[in-house]
Write an enzyme that holds these catalytic residues in place. Sequence first.
Site, PDB file in Angstrom:
ATOM      1  N   HIS B   7       0.786  -1.141  -0.141  1.00  5.75           N
ATOM      2  CA  HIS B   7      -0.099  -0.129  -0.109  1.00  5.75           C
ATOM      3  C   HIS B   7       0.686   1.128  -0.076  1.00  5.75           C
ATOM      4  O   HIS B   7       1.996   1.168   0.232  1.00  5.75           O
ATOM      5  CB  HIS B   7      -1.122  -0.132   1.114  1.00  5.75           C
ATOM      6  N   GLU B 130       8.006   0.906   4.839  1.00  7.34           N
ATOM      7  CA  GLU B 130       7.521  -0.099   5.933  1.00  7.34           C
ATOM      8  C   GLU B 130       7.523  -1.740   5.034  1.00  7.34           C
ATOM      9  O   GLU B 130       7.206  -1.735   3.828  1.00  7.34           O
ATOM     10  CB  GLU B 130       5.750  -0.022   6.324  1.00  7.34           C
TER      11      GLU B 130
END
Lengths: 134, 134
Positions: B7, B130
């Site tokens: 994402h 991340e």
Amino acid sequence: MIGRLNHVAIAVGNVAQASRIYKESLGAEVSPPSDQPDHGVRVVFVTLDNTKIELLEPLGAASPLANFLAKNPSGGVHHVCYEVDDILAARDHLKARGDRVLGDGEPKIGAHGKQVLFLHPKDFCGTLIELEEK
Amino acid sequence: MIGRLNHVAIAVGNVAQASRIYKESLGAEVSPPSDQPDHGVRVVFVTLDNTKIELLEPLGAASPLANFLAKNPSGGVHHVCYEVDDILAARDHLKARGDRVLGDGEPKIGAHGKQVLFLHPKDFCGTLIELEEK
């Protein structure tokens, strides 16, 4: 309206160095750098399983990345590009809602040889959005 | 090492307003907002054909987004999340190269219930990354 995330563009000061980070630290598949003088960028494509990252270094004095890198010397996400089926329909829909399309509102030929438009970050959560016709 | 782009996370001041932008202006499929107090965020998922966008509003005084939004009041891309097969192997590879992993270097359970680590933006082209184990 928007379909795939075509790419995330990351502005960097030195594309060779950024390329090493993505290749050697992150283990990604990375293209050789290519110059796109018409767009004022030197670009490296990072191929992910579902989309791509474009690492963009300014090329030439009038590069659209120069201001961004002056404000963000370490680099950073410059824009995200979403695909649309019909760029003129997308533009007309956005303009009718009062959302700002950058420039004169006419699609230009982007770095992939397809029609693109950019949308005003202030109307889109502080994010510069590129729309590219599929 | 990195596989899919899981994402792109966009920090916003008001997730209801951001949700309307993605739904009504950009015509995307948007989830209802959900609160994740353990992560200090209220989140809306934007489903694209190949990945997702997460619109994140700070939740609570200690939200990790507060500083970012103080510096970027219109919002902006907060981080990108790449999937890895083995997060401990990824961490060890990065640390051996001298790349900085944030916190104590031990994976935490992220917002999707999977193990995650964050990498230092200064070592990764100014981008907060991340890593999420698949």
